[in-house]
Design an enzyme around this catalytic site. Sequence first.
Site, short mmCIF file in Angstrom:
data_model
loop_
_atom_site.label_atom_id
_atom_site.label_comp_id
_atom_site.label_asym_id
_atom_site.label_seq_id
_atom_site.Cartn_x
_atom_site.Cartn_y
_atom_site.Cartn_z
N HIS A 101 0.49 -1.06 0.09
CA HIS A 101 -0.22 -0.11 -0.09
C HIS A 101 1.20 1.62 0.05
O HIS A 101 1.72 0.95 0.44
CB HIS A 101 -1.33 0.02 1.33
CG HIS A 101 -1.60 1.10 1.04
ND1 HIS A 101 -1.72 2.23 1.02
CD2 HIS A 101 -3.31 0.79 1.05
CE1 HIS A 101 -2.91 3.18 1.12
NE2 HIS A 101 -3.81 2.75 0.77
N GLU A 170 -3.76 1.25 -7.57
CA GLU A 170 -4.48 2.58 -7.03
C GLU A 170 -3.83 3.83 -7.23
O GLU A 170 -2.57 3.87 -6.97
CB GLU A 170 -4.10 2.36 -5.43
CG GLU A 170 -4.80 0.83 -5.18
CD GLU A 170 -5.11 1.19 -3.39
OE1 GLU A 170 -6.57 1.15 -3.16
OE2 GLU A 170 -4.80 1.12 -2.14
C1 PEP Z 1 -6.54 3.31 0.37
O1 PEP Z 1 -6.53 3.83 1.17
O2 PEP Z 1 -6.50 2.01 0.39
C2 PEP Z 1 -8.02 3.92 -0.11
C3 PEP Z 1 -7.98 3.02 -1.69
O3 PEP Z 1 -8.20 4.72 0.07
P1 PEP Z 1 -9.35 5.82 -0.12
O4 PEP Z 1 -10.02 4.59 -0.72
O5 PEP Z 1 -10.24 6.04 0.75
O6 PEP Z 1 -9.11 7.05 -1.87
#
Ligand code: PEP
Length: 253
Positions: A101, A170
């Site tokens: 992450h 992400e």
């Molecule tokens: C995350 O921290 O993995 C994430 C996707 O956060 P958010 O949905 O709050 O952007």
Amino acid sequence: MTNKLKYFIGNWKMFGSFASLRIIYRIERFCIRFKRYGKKNKIILCVPNTLISLFSSKLKSQIVSIGAQNCHQHQSYGPFTGSVSATMLKNAGAKYVILGHSDNRSEGDTNLIIKKKIKSALNQKLHIIFCIGENLKDKNLGKTFSVIRSQIKGSIDKKYNLNKIIFAYEPVWSIGTGKVPKTKELKKTFIFIKREIKKNYKIERFPIVLYGGSVNDSNIKIFSSIVEIDGFLIGGASQSSKKFIDIIKNYYK
Ligand code: PEP
């Protein structure tokens, strides 16, 4: 290029107490009802380590699984104050663990450290949710694909069991900001990630790849047009049972 099963994975981050069990119960009740409508979903909640044992012992069905958010690279026990290993997570009842992450990368996790963590977690038969994604600077420099490629190559050994690894794209600039990538761009990135992994790891099927970054009950629908997305990693919005349930409902509307 799609997997029919859709994943909705919550990342609670630093949130929750024993009383939050009611959130999990509501989600579980909804999932049991929803299953009757024939929707094929996999629901996983990655909670703080303090809650793994309680939550996994209280859940009655197999429909919601509990995961962790990180682990130490050393597999079992050792002199690492404040750290928790894959062995300990497994013992507490976790079935999944998020690794790579951006919160942890920004605290010092390199591709190599993440690779060791993945190895430890796989040895403990945990499923991995492996996060990849570029930051804003890399995006603006047009380096999205090269960053993703080096994150994958740097952390996923050819010997690892890819069936146990879920990829989560992400973009760092999207996490917690309310900003999401444009649909066309996102589709291209998903196609790139899936082809890259299939080609390099010589797997028969395309890997499972999720999207994560500011997913909520209002914007979820825009992602349903991208068939390559196999599900979502949801941060802030997964801390509320109503928001999390509405995300699932609205996705299928
Ligand atoms: C995350 O921290 O993995 C994430 C996707 O956060 P958010 O949905 O709050 O952007």
